[in-house]
Design a protein around this motif. Sequence first.
Motif: not given
Length: 216
Positions: A1-5, A159-161, A165-168, A179-191
Amino acid sequence: MLDKHPLSDAGPSLERNHADATTLEALRSDAESCRRCDLYRNATHLVFGDGPRNAEIVLVGEQPGDKEDLAGKPFVGPAGRLLDQCLEEAGIDRDRCYVTNAVKHFKYQMRGKKRLHARPNAGEMQRCAWWLGAELELLQPKLVVALGATAVSSLLGSKVRVMRDRGRILRPSGQVEILVTIHPSALLRIREPGEKEKSRLAFIRDLKKIRGFLRH
Ligand code: URA
């Protein structure tokens, strides 16, 4: 996979650590008297990491929230409940993970009687990175999951955003995989319900990548 490590820079928490403590209990006890920044002044408890000593997976959030500050445990409030549900849907048992934060004391602003989350600044994150680094040295996990921007900066530098870069899964040279991913509180803020569900499923998709690092 291109994105592995792909290689990445190491953030402040992966710098060489010279903690004296040789157990997590001793490290936690040292952290109780931490005065590296001022956040201890207004916090109720130090919120140290929690989970099995032999965990293969370490989840890293930003900082304790109101509920965590009162309980002295990470991810026990609304973001923690959502994290638990998403982990379960991804087929991962939270009890097998060690859960911690990039910053160990709650930072907040008073709004009336409410304590509202305030984001830790770069200096606070950097001073606290020492404790996260010491936890990781003792735990030696197979995978660290960086939940959101503060954890990403602490582990991987600036440098990582998260959104780019999430999912990498990144691996700073000679270091643990992250593993880069979002914070669960970001989901709580979506209406908007449709958007919320789409983002929740994307988060679960990221979390499923943990499974390959767990012994069955
Ligand atoms: N958010 C975090 O980043 N950590 C917690 O422990 C709780 C909420």
